[in-house]
Write a protein that holds these residues in place. Structure first.
Motif, PDB file in Angstrom:
ATOM      1  N   TRP A  96      34.849  23.472  49.420  1.00 18.97           N
ATOM      2  CA  TRP A  96      33.609  23.482  48.506  1.00 18.97           C
ATOM      3  C   TRP A  96      34.199  23.191  46.851  1.00 18.97           C
ATOM      4  O   TRP A  96      33.740  22.343  46.153  1.00 18.97           O
ATOM      5  CB  TRP A  96      32.927  24.940  48.039  1.00 18.97           C
ATOM      6  CG  TRP A  96      31.760  24.696  47.290  1.00 18.97           C
ATOM      7  CD1 TRP A  96      31.329  25.345  46.138  1.00 18.97           C
ATOM      8  CD2 TRP A  96      30.445  23.842  47.576  1.00 18.97           C
ATOM      9  NE1 TRP A  96      30.087  24.896  45.654  1.00 18.97           N
ATOM     10  CE2 TRP A  96      29.523  24.060  46.482  1.00 18.97           C
ATOM     11  CE3 TRP A  96      30.134  23.356  48.734  1.00 18.97           C
ATOM     12  CZ2 TRP A  96      28.368  23.441  46.629  1.00 18.97           C
ATOM     13  CZ3 TRP A  96      28.884  22.626  48.821  1.00 18.97           C
ATOM     14  CH2 TRP A  96      28.147  22.695  47.763  1.00 18.97           C
ATOM     15  N   LEU A  97      35.449  23.460  46.610  1.00 19.08           N
ATOM     16  CA  LEU A  97      36.129  23.065  45.558  1.00 19.08           C
ATOM     17  C   LEU A  97      36.154  21.489  45.389  1.00 19.08           C
ATOM     18  O   LEU A  97      36.010  21.029  44.523  1.00 19.08           O
ATOM     19  CB  LEU A  97      37.561  23.793  45.332  1.00 19.08           C
ATOM     20  CG  LEU A  97      38.355  23.411  43.912  1.00 19.08           C
ATOM     21  CD1 LEU A  97      37.510  24.110  42.706  1.00 19.08           C
ATOM     22  CD2 LEU A  97      39.747  24.008  44.032  1.00 19.08           C
ATOM     23  N   ALA A  98      36.528  21.113  46.320  1.00 15.03           N
ATOM     24  CA  ALA A  98      36.722  19.689  46.568  1.00 15.03           C
ATOM     25  C   ALA A  98      35.305  18.859  46.219  1.00 15.03           C
ATOM     26  O   ALA A  98      35.174  18.130  45.460  1.00 15.03           O
ATOM     27  CB  ALA A  98      37.157  19.213  47.713  1.00 15.03           C
ATOM     28  N   ASN A 130      24.911  23.745  49.087  1.00 14.78           N
ATOM     29  CA  ASN A 130      23.764  23.416  48.044  1.00 14.78           C
ATOM     30  C   ASN A 130      23.865  22.064  47.733  1.00 14.78           C
ATOM     31  O   ASN A 130      24.641  21.380  47.399  1.00 14.78           O
ATOM     32  CB  ASN A 130      24.029  24.321  46.885  1.00 14.78           C
ATOM     33  CG  ASN A 130      23.070  24.450  45.861  1.00 14.78           C
ATOM     34  OD1 ASN A 130      22.121  23.471  46.041  1.00 14.78           O
ATOM     35  ND2 ASN A 130      22.843  25.039  44.876  1.00 14.78           N
ATOM     36  N   THR A 131      22.590  21.282  48.201  1.00 18.18           N
ATOM     37  CA  THR A 131      22.688  19.996  48.020  1.00 18.18           C
ATOM     38  C   THR A 131      21.935  19.436  46.753  1.00 18.18           C
ATOM     39  O   THR A 131      22.094  18.687  46.172  1.00 18.18           O
ATOM     40  CB  THR A 131      21.696  19.143  49.093  1.00 18.18           C
ATOM     41  OG1 THR A 131      20.697  19.926  49.657  1.00 18.18           O
ATOM     42  CG2 THR A 131      22.814  19.283  50.377  1.00 18.18           C
ATOM     43  N   ALA A 136      27.087  27.102  45.669  1.00 12.79           N
ATOM     44  CA  ALA A 136      27.114  27.490  46.851  1.00 12.79           C
ATOM     45  C   ALA A 136      26.615  28.853  47.340  1.00 12.79           C
ATOM     46  O   ALA A 136      26.812  29.603  46.696  1.00 12.79           O
ATOM     47  CB  ALA A 136      28.304  27.057  47.647  1.00 12.79           C
ATOM     48  N   GLY A 137      25.790  28.794  48.560  1.00 12.59           N
ATOM     49  CA  GLY A 137      25.606  30.127  48.732  1.00 12.59           C
ATOM     50  C   GLY A 137      26.258  30.768  49.661  1.00 12.59           C
ATOM     51  O   GLY A 137      27.563  30.211  49.972  1.00 12.59           O
ATOM     52  N   MET A 161      17.925  25.660  50.682  1.00 11.01           N
ATOM     53  CA  MET A 161      18.990  26.254  51.352  1.00 11.01           C
ATOM     54  C   MET A 161      18.314  27.232  52.160  1.00 11.01           C
ATOM     55  O   MET A 161      18.909  27.286  53.333  1.00 11.01           O
ATOM     56  CB  MET A 161      19.846  27.131  50.461  1.00 11.01           C
ATOM     57  CG  MET A 161      20.833  25.808  49.434  1.00 11.01           C
ATOM     58  SD  MET A 161      21.437  26.696  47.917  1.00 11.01           S
ATOM     59  CE  MET A 161      22.736  27.539  48.832  1.00 11.01           C
ATOM     60  N   PHE A 162      17.427  28.184  51.944  1.00 13.81           N
ATOM     61  CA  PHE A 162      16.886  29.092  52.794  1.00 13.81           C
ATOM     62  C   PHE A 162      16.207  28.505  54.118  1.00 13.81           C
ATOM     63  O   PHE A 162      16.481  28.662  55.314  1.00 13.81           O
ATOM     64  CB  PHE A 162      15.748  29.940  52.078  1.00 13.81           C
ATOM     65  CG  PHE A 162      14.998  31.013  52.849  1.00 13.81           C
ATOM     66  CD1 PHE A 162      15.470  32.008  53.110  1.00 13.81           C
ATOM     67  CD2 PHE A 162      13.991  30.828  53.402  1.00 13.81           C
ATOM     68  CE1 PHE A 162      15.225  33.133  54.045  1.00 13.81           C
ATOM     69  CE2 PHE A 162      13.332  31.502  54.235  1.00 13.81           C
ATOM     70  CZ  PHE A 162      13.751  32.936  54.623  1.00 13.81           C
TER      71      PHE A 162
END
Ligand code: AMP
Ligand code: MG
Length: 428
Positions: A96-98, A130-131, A136-137, A161-162
């Motif tokens: 996710w960091l990337a 998360n787009t 991010a979740g 996301m849900f």
């Protein structure tokens, strides 16, 4: 049945600056898959409060859905609270960091150091992508039993996301169960009178359950059908709906999105009948409601607002002596208003309303809320279609303030017309 707890996090929610719409939306989504939403909780941006809310919610639930508090700033503490409840540390999710770095790079910028926290998730947890944003979740399992989902508070991000990652999982756990709902609307009787008619249908242990709610004088009967499959839930809903309709008869004017004026409009259109109005205390509200409906020119040509006695006399020819003897709020006057308006407008029906909306003007014999409503129609067998009227007149005593009295008066006038169009005597 799958039990789900919903937790909202944010100072703006507990201070009332933002209305918590996420919980309502999530509940609707969860109910539709037959899950039981067992609680809604809201806490501010306070780690200890978030932790205790998660622990408490977990006691009664198989899954917890959290929204809010996963932004990059100091006051976003949900991820820390989740880690604490799980008894683990936050660790960096390189993937996710990337993505975050890429997100800024695409905009020709460098990721602010502050956003690094958004790539931190509790050890053992997984990311919910998360787009639509950078937060991010988080998805984790609590005590080996409770599914925990943490999503952003921003409604647009949370919803995507849900629906993509949370709902399918919970639907599978819920094993095809479904909740279907029907609302049947009534007007004219109080909530307890409706409940009395429903009798044992309102037994709390019954499924589908039957309950009542009131809004704007409209008593709605809500049927909740919750079963292991959607088809069974629909069948049972239909069966209970017909029992409710059997108990209430024509008191039910519509279901779900139906509104009273549209129902009356449809009946008028079906019978190719027209209507006019002669209003005093409602000041045009009945004609307003009749013309709320698109296509209303088919049945409504004109109406009168005759507020002063002089206007009742000059515009509608209501006898001045009658006005003096009985008063404007009286059955003879309402009757004359309805009869004369019908003749002048050449309408099949006419509705007249004269009452005391308050707060002043009441007396011992005619307190505030006294409203006379008359409905005129063609007299049976009379040769002159518009000149000879048969009039139904009723005196009501509506509770509440000026606004309520006017609103109930207009709805009652429409309701009397509705019963007339159905060929049934109104039960009030
Ligand atoms: P957050 O993810 O906590 O940073 O929330 C970001 C924004 O989403 C807030 O400023 C609110 O405007 C909105 N928001 C957060 N939680 C909710 C909620 N439960 N219902 C509606 N809007 C919310
Ligand atoms: Mg927040």
């Amino acid at each position: 049945m799958l039990r789900v707890a919903i937790l909202s996090v944010g100072d703006e929610l507990v201070t009332g600056q933002t209305v918590d719409t996420n919980s309502a939306w999530l509940s609707q989504q969860l109910s539709a898959i037959g899950a039981a939403v067992v609680s809604h909780a809201t806490v501010g941006d306070d780690q200890a409060m978030i932790e205790s809310a998660i622990r408490r919610s977990a006691e009664d639930a198989d899954a917890i859905v959290i929204s809010g508090g996963i932004g990059p700033t100091e006051d976003d503490l949900t991820r820390q609270a989740v880690a604490a409840v799980l008894g683990t540390e936050l660790e960096l999710n390189e993937g996710w960091l990337a993505k975050l770095k890429e997100f800024w790079a695409r905009r020709g910028a460098v990721m602010p150091e502050m956003n690094r926290i958004q790539a931190m998730i509790p050890r053992g947890a997984t990311i919910i992508e998360n787009t639509a944003g950078t937060a991010a979740g988080v998805r984790a399992t609590l005590a080996g039993r409770v599914d925990l989902f943490s999503t952003p508070g921003v409604p647009k991000e949370m919803k995507v996301m849900f629906q993509r990652d949370v709902l399918p999982h919970l639907a599978a756990r819920s094993a095809g169960a479904a909740l279907v709902v029907r609302n049947l609307h009534t007007f004219g009787m109080g909530e307890s009178a409706v409940a009395e008619r429903l009798g044992t249908l309102m037994d709390r242990k019954r499924n589908p359950t039957v309950g009542t709610t009131v809004s704007g004088g409209i008593v709605s009967v809500r049927v909740y059908s919750k079963f292991e499959s959607r088809s069974r839930a629909l069948d049972e809903l239909a069966a209970t709906e017909s029992l409710v309709r059997g108990a209430l008869g024509n008191l039910v004017f519509g279901a779900d999105d139906d509104v009273l004026q549209a129902v009356v409009a449809k009946l008028l259109a079906e019978r190719k009948a027209s209507v006019t109005t002669a209003e005093s205390c409602t000041g045009g509200l009945v004609s307003k409601m009749l013309t709320d409906v698109p296509g209303s020119s088919a049945y409504f040509k004109q109406g009168w607002v005759v507020y002063a006695n002089q206007a009742k006399y000059e515009r509608l020819g209501v006898n001045l002596e009658m006005l003096n003897v009985y008063g404007a709020v009286s059955e003879p006057v309402a009757t004359a208003m309805a009869r004369n308006a019908r003749r002048l407008a050449k309408a099949d029906f006419s509705l007249a309303v004269s009452g005391i909306a308050g707060p002043d003007g009441g007396s011992a014999t005619k307190p505030v809320g006294t409203v006379c409503i008359a409905l005129a129609k063609a007299a049976a067998g009379a040769p002159r279609r518009f000149d000879d009227s048969e009039v139904l007149v009723r005196t009501f005593n509506f509770p509440g303030d000026r606004e309520m009295i006017r609103d109930r008066s207009a709805k009652m006038a429409l309701t009397l017309l509705r019963y007339e169009l159905l060929g049934e005597r109104a039960p009030f």
